[in-house]
Design a protein around this motif. Structure first.
Motif, PDB file in Angstrom:
ATOM      1  N   GLY A 108       1.602  26.063  27.932  1.00 25.60           N
ATOM      2  CA  GLY A 108       1.704  25.109  26.802  1.00 25.60           C
ATOM      3  C   GLY A 108       0.674  25.108  25.749  1.00 25.60           C
ATOM      4  O   GLY A 108      -0.239  26.095  25.760  1.00 25.60           O
ATOM      5  N   ALA A 109       0.980  24.703  24.570  1.00 25.98           N
ATOM      6  CA  ALA A 109      -0.186  24.523  23.407  1.00 25.98           C
ATOM      7  C   ALA A 109       0.042  23.356  22.664  1.00 25.98           C
ATOM      8  O   ALA A 109       1.088  22.632  23.005  1.00 25.98           O
ATOM      9  N   GLY A 110      -0.872  23.142  21.567  1.00 26.73           N
ATOM     10  CA  GLY A 110      -0.420  21.962  20.713  1.00 26.73           C
ATOM     11  C   GLY A 110      -1.315  20.920  21.124  1.00 26.73           C
ATOM     12  O   GLY A 110      -1.415  20.265  22.252  1.00 26.73           O
ATOM     13  N   SER A 111      -2.848  20.751  20.545  1.00 25.06           N
ATOM     14  CA  SER A 111      -3.503  19.621  20.846  1.00 25.06           C
ATOM     15  C   SER A 111      -2.802  18.071  20.784  1.00 25.06           C
ATOM     16  O   SER A 111      -3.236  17.203  21.501  1.00 25.06           O
ATOM     17  N   ASP A 112      -2.048  17.933  19.880  1.00 23.08           N
ATOM     18  CA  ASP A 112      -1.288  16.692  19.996  1.00 23.08           C
ATOM     19  C   ASP A 112      -0.487  16.222  21.142  1.00 23.08           C
ATOM     20  O   ASP A 112      -0.615  15.320  21.692  1.00 23.08           O
ATOM     21  N   GLN A 113       0.116  17.137  21.541  1.00 21.17           N
ATOM     22  CA  GLN A 113       1.081  16.738  22.848  1.00 21.17           C
ATOM     23  C   GLN A 113       0.122  16.782  24.085  1.00 21.17           C
ATOM     24  O   GLN A 113       0.412  15.973  24.936  1.00 21.17           O
ATOM     25  N   PHE A 114      -0.948  17.754  24.301  1.00 25.28           N
ATOM     26  CA  PHE A 114      -1.896  17.511  25.202  1.00 25.28           C
ATOM     27  C   PHE A 114      -2.687  16.113  25.273  1.00 25.28           C
ATOM     28  O   PHE A 114      -2.769  15.571  26.454  1.00 25.28           O
ATOM     29  N   ALA A 115      -3.268  15.836  24.049  1.00 24.20           N
ATOM     30  CA  ALA A 115      -3.702  14.570  24.060  1.00 24.20           C
ATOM     31  C   ALA A 115      -2.910  13.462  24.332  1.00 24.20           C
ATOM     32  O   ALA A 115      -3.423  12.361  24.972  1.00 24.20           O
ATOM     33  N   ALA A 116      -1.581  13.485  23.844  1.00 29.41           N
ATOM     34  CA  ALA A 116      -0.768  12.365  24.392  1.00 29.41           C
ATOM     35  C   ALA A 116      -0.580  12.229  25.704  1.00 29.41           C
ATOM     36  O   ALA A 116      -0.268  10.942  26.355  1.00 29.41           O
ATOM     37  N   MET A 117      -0.510  13.382  26.526  1.00 26.32           N
ATOM     38  CA  MET A 117      -0.159  13.606  27.926  1.00 26.32           C
ATOM     39  C   MET A 117      -1.253  13.303  28.609  1.00 26.32           C
ATOM     40  O   MET A 117      -1.294  13.511  29.907  1.00 26.32           O
ATOM     41  N   GLY A 118      -2.715  13.292  28.191  1.00 30.08           N
ATOM     42  CA  GLY A 118      -4.019  13.130  28.584  1.00 30.08           C
ATOM     43  C   GLY A 118      -4.006  14.460  29.545  1.00 30.08           C
ATOM     44  O   GLY A 118      -4.843  14.393  30.614  1.00 30.08           O
TER      45      GLY A 118
END
Length: 302
Positions: A108-118
């Motif tokens: 995976g990639a993308g800081s936004d989706q990683f932050a949203a999913m903790g």
């Protein structure tokens, strides 16, 4: 060489109900076209204005129209999933099929989706390795403890009636290629790997398989548009690219059946076993016709 499809899941501008209908209809047409396998991608927290159809419920619905003797599967970005939940979803879906269910993975990639999913971008490779091991053990019927992943005394049912296939997705990073050779049934090459880079990376993957004593298998993702008229299909694809589609002009395969079949057949000498076609961002009638014609492409290269 087999030909399957990865159905687009993101639809900016469509409401949720229409996006779901779009995915289901494409799945039905892919089944009728006789494609060898079907899968859906994985992305999270895409925002309130961009419908993204989640893969687990959508694959379950598509399987109602998909032959049980043809492979189907889904991508799981494992750093964004708890391994027990992922294993339970895989086990239930695989129990609906008579052939090996395909589990595609990626870090995976993308800081936004990683932050949203903790989840943490910095540990995603290590988490992926541990998650694959934990899920494989759960699917095999073991009771699993992996404290660093928050797993204690876990076991699941239903489990796959036949073992799943692990397609390990990546570009050309050495650690990712080694992971595909070490724990995967296939290297699922990203659409960004092309030309001489694809040849070099395929050789590196086969060398890694020799080191690990595993059997190489390459599945290649390509963005595709097939049309009845070659020239007009090329023009439509160029228009899509000019609107900013993925920025991968040279890696999109577009045109009539014979041209697309010729482009795909060129990957066979490199050792590609499966091509996974993703229809580029066109209207639904054009997408459905492209999927129908992929059936003819399959028969041509088959």
């Amino acid at each position: 060489m087999r030909l399957g499809i990865s159905i687009t899941s993101g639809f900016p501008g469509l409401d949720g109900a229409e996006a779901v209908r779009t995915v289901v209809e494409r799945g039905r047409v892919a089944a009728e076209a006789g494609l060898d396998h079907l899968s859906l991608g994985d992305h999270h927290a895409t925002g309130a204005s961009r419908a993204y159809v989640q893969n687990v419920p959508a694959i379950g619905r598509i399987m109602a129209d998909w032959p049980a003797d043809r492979q189907i599967g889904l991508l799981l970005l494992l750093p964004l999933w708890h391994p027990v939940l992922a294993a339970e979803q895989i086990g239930t879906l695989a129990a609906m099929s008579d052939v090996p269910f395909i589990v595609q993975t990626g870090i995976g990639a993308g800081s936004d989706q990683f932050a949203a999913m903790g989840a943490s971008l910095s540990t995603r490779g290590k988490v992926t390795d541990r998650a694959i091991g934990a899920i494989a053990r759960l699917l095999a019927g073991e009771t699993v403890d992996v404290p660093e992943l928050g797993i204690s005394g876990a076991s699941i049912s239903p489990r796959p009636p036949v073992p799943v296939e692990w397609w390990i997705g990546s570009g050309g990073a050495p650690a990712a290629i080694d992971r595909a050779a070490r724990v995967g049934d296939a290297w699922y090459a990203s659409p960004g790997v092309d030309g001489d880079d694809l040849r070099r990376t395929a050789d590196a993957y086969r060398a890694a398989c020799r080191r690990h004593g595993t059997t190489p298998r390459i599945a290649l993702r390509r963005d595709v548009l097939v049309g009845d008229d070659h020239d007009s299909t090329i023009r439509l694809a160029r228009h899509v690219i000019e609107r900013g589609y993925r920025g991968m002009d040279g890696q999109i395969i577009a045109g009539g059946v014979e041209h697309v079949a010729e482009r795909m057949a060129a990957f066979e000498p490199i050792g590609v076993d499966d091509i996974v076609a993703r229809t580029i961002a066109v209207d639904q009638p054009s997408a459905l016709r492209s999927i129908e014609l992929l059936g003819e492409v399959r028969r041509t290269i088959g």
